[in-house]
Design an enzyme around this catalytic site. Structure first.
Site, PDB file in Angstrom:
ATOM      1  N   HIS A   1      -3.159  -1.128  -5.206  1.00 13.70           N
ATOM      2  CA  HIS A   1      -3.099  -0.127  -4.140  1.00 13.70           C
ATOM      3  C   HIS A   1      -2.014   0.904  -4.442  1.00 13.70           C
ATOM      4  CE1 HIS A   1      -4.650   0.889  -0.061  1.00 13.70           C
ATOM      5  NE2 HIS A   1      -3.804   1.855  -0.364  1.00 13.70           N
TER       6      HIS A   1
ATOM      7  N   ASP B   1       0.828  -1.216   0.000  1.00 13.10           N
ATOM      8  CA  ASP B   1       0.000   0.000   0.000  1.00 13.10           C
ATOM      9  C   ASP B   1       0.859   1.261   0.000  1.00 13.10           C
ATOM     10  OD1 ASP B   1      -2.063  -1.922   0.458  1.00 13.10           O
ATOM     11  OD2 ASP B   1      -1.748  -1.734   2.612  1.00 13.10           O
TER      12      ASP B   1
ATOM     13  N   ASN C   1     -17.692  -6.319  -0.541  1.00 12.86           N
ATOM     14  CA  ASN C   1     -16.859  -5.945   0.604  1.00 12.86           C
ATOM     15  C   ASN C   1     -16.635  -4.452   0.749  1.00 12.86           C
ATOM     16  OD1 ASN C   1     -15.906  -8.728  -0.630  1.00 12.86           O
ATOM     17  ND2 ASN C   1     -15.585  -8.826   1.578  1.00 12.86           N
TER      18      ASN C   1
ATOM     19  N   GLU D   1     -11.271  -0.595  -3.795  1.00 12.07           N
ATOM     20  CA  GLU D   1     -10.546  -0.023  -2.668  1.00 12.07           C
ATOM     21  C   GLU D   1      -9.310   0.710  -3.176  1.00 12.07           C
ATOM     22  OE1 GLU D   1      -9.506  -3.410  -0.259  1.00 12.07           O
ATOM     23  OE2 GLU D   1      -7.756  -3.913  -1.482  1.00 12.07           O
TER      24      GLU D   1
ATOM     25  N   ARG E   1       4.711  -8.270  -0.276  1.00  7.45           N
ATOM     26  CA  ARG E   1       4.192  -7.325  -1.253  1.00  7.45           C
ATOM     27  C   ARG E   1       5.181  -6.169  -1.286  1.00  7.45           C
ATOM     28  NH1 ARG E   1      -1.867  -6.208   0.500  1.00  7.45           N
ATOM     29  NH2 ARG E   1      -0.926  -6.393   2.567  1.00  7.45           N
TER      30      ARG E   1
END
Length: 315
Positions: A258, A14, A157, A194, A292
Site C-alpha cells: 500500500h 496505508d 476480492n 488494491e 503496520r
C-alpha cells in the site's frame, strides 16, 4: 553498504505523502482505530515523524460511512484540497462488515490543517460493490480516478479500475478494469489487487499496487503504459509477472505494500513510501493489529528506465 531501514512513523498503515508547491510535505494514513482522518505536515520527510497531527474529520456514530475509515489520501486538485477515503456502514445497516464505499472531503484553505473540511459525499463508480483505495492523478489536462473494487462476475476480492473525472469528487464514463488477481503471488490468502499509486517518469506512467492478504504474503506489483498511450484502453498497459517488492525475511520486514510516491528535498529523487510489519506473530484479529509502520526509501532505476524497488528493509 546500504542502510537497514527503520520505520519513519510507527503504527500508520496505508501511508500517503504529498509534497505541495508551498514546500511542505503532507502526510495521512490509516490510524489504528480506523475512526478518523489525521493530517500532519513538515518541511522535511524526517520532520513528519515528530510533526503535530490534526484530526480533520471524524466518522459519525452511525450511518453508511461510520465504520472502518481506511486508506485516506490527500490531493490538491483544481485549486482545492481533497481527501479520498473508504468507509463502511454501521453494522445495523449491513450484515457484513466489509461493505466499504469511497468518499471525498474538500478544503479550500491554503493550509489543509486549517479551515473547514466539507463532506462531498460518495464517489460513485456506477458499480455497487465493495471498493476502496482511491487515488487521483492528472495527465495531459485530464484528471483520473484510480481505485480497487470487487466485481460480482470476477473471482476474488478486488480489481483495479480507472475512469476520467468530471469534478474532483465525481467520475464520468464507464470504469475500465486494468488488472485483476491472476498470478500466484496475487492470490495468497485473498485474491486482491488494491492500493494503486501513480508515478510518471521516463516517458511512462507507472501504477504500483498491492496484492494478496495483508500478512507476510502482501506484496507489490507494477503496471506501466507509454505516456502517449490511451490510458483508458487496457491494451495500453503491461503488467509485471513477478512482485516488485515483497517480504524480506533476512531483516524481518514483512508484507510491504500500500505505497505512495513522493520526491525528496532535492526535488528530483523519487521516494517510495509504504507500510510493513516487523514481526509475523500477530495476536488476535490481524485487522486490529496496529503495527503496520510507515517506511520511506529512495526508488532506484535500471538501465532501461524501469523502477527498481529493491528490498523493503534496505535504503
Amino acid at each position: 553498504m546500504s542502510e537497514v531501514l527503520q520505520p519513519l512513523i510507527e503504527q500508520r498503515a496505508d501511508p500517503y505523502i504529498y509534497r505541495h508547491t508551498d514546500g511542505y510535505y503532507y502526510f495521512t494514513a490509516s490510524v489504528p482505530q480506523y475512526d478518523r482522518i489525521e493530517l500532519r505536515r513538515a518541511k522535511t520527510i524526517e520532520g513528519l515523524a515528530s510533526a503535530q497531527t490534526r484530526d480533520v474529520w471524524r466518522k459519525p456514530d452511525t450511518g453508511p460511512y461510520s465504520e472502518l475509515i481506511w486508506a485516506p489520501e490527500i490531493h490538491f486538485n483544481q485549486g482545492a484540497w481533497y481527501v479520498y477515503f473508504a468507509a463502511a456502514p454501521s453494522r445495523e445497516i449491513k450484515d457484513k462488515l466489509f461493505q466499504h464505499r469511497m468518499y471525498a472531503i474538500r478544503n479550500e484553505s491554503a493550509n489543509p490543517l486549517e479551515g473547514t473540511w466539507e463532506f462531498m459525499g460518495q464517489v460513485d463508480t456506477g458499480i455497487d460493490s465493495f471498493c476502496l483505495d482511491a487515488t487521483t492523478f492528472t495527465h495531459k489536462g485530464q484528471l483520473y480516478y484510480l481505485w480497487a473494487q470487487k466485481h460480482e462476475d470476477i473471482e476474488g476480492n478486488s480489481n483495479l479500475y480507472i475512469a476520467p473525472m468530471k469534478t474532483p469528487w465525481q467520475i464520468e464514463g464507464e470504469p475500465v478494469m486494468l488488472s485483476k488477481p491472476e498470478h500466484d503471488w496475487e492470490c495468497q490468502g485473498f485474491l486482491v489487487n488494491e492500493g494503486p499509486s501513480v508515478l510518471k517518469k521516463n516517458g511512462k506512467i507507472f501504477i504500483s499496487y498491492s496484492a494478496s492478504a495483508t500478512d507476510h504474503n502482501y506484496a507489490m506489483g507494477l503496471l506501466w503504459a507509454d505516456e502517449n498511450a490511451d490510458l483508458l484502453d487496457p491494451a495500453s498497459w503491461h503488467k509485471s509477472e513477478k512482485p516488485v517488492l515483497q517480504t524480506c525475511f533476512e531483516h524481518k520486514v514483512y508484507g510491504p505494500g500500500h505505497n505512495s510516491f513522493t520526491v525528496a528535498e532535492d526535488g528530483s529523487t523519487v521516494l517510495l513510501v509504504y507500510h510493513a510489519r516487523t514481526y509475523t506473530e500477530i495476536v488476535g484479529d490481524p485487522l486490529w493489529n496496529p503495527d503496520r509502520h510507515t517506511f520511506v526509501k529512495p526508488l532506484r532505476w535500471d538501465a532501461s528506465g524501469m523502477p527498481d524497488f529493491g528490498r523493503p528493509s534496505i535504503a
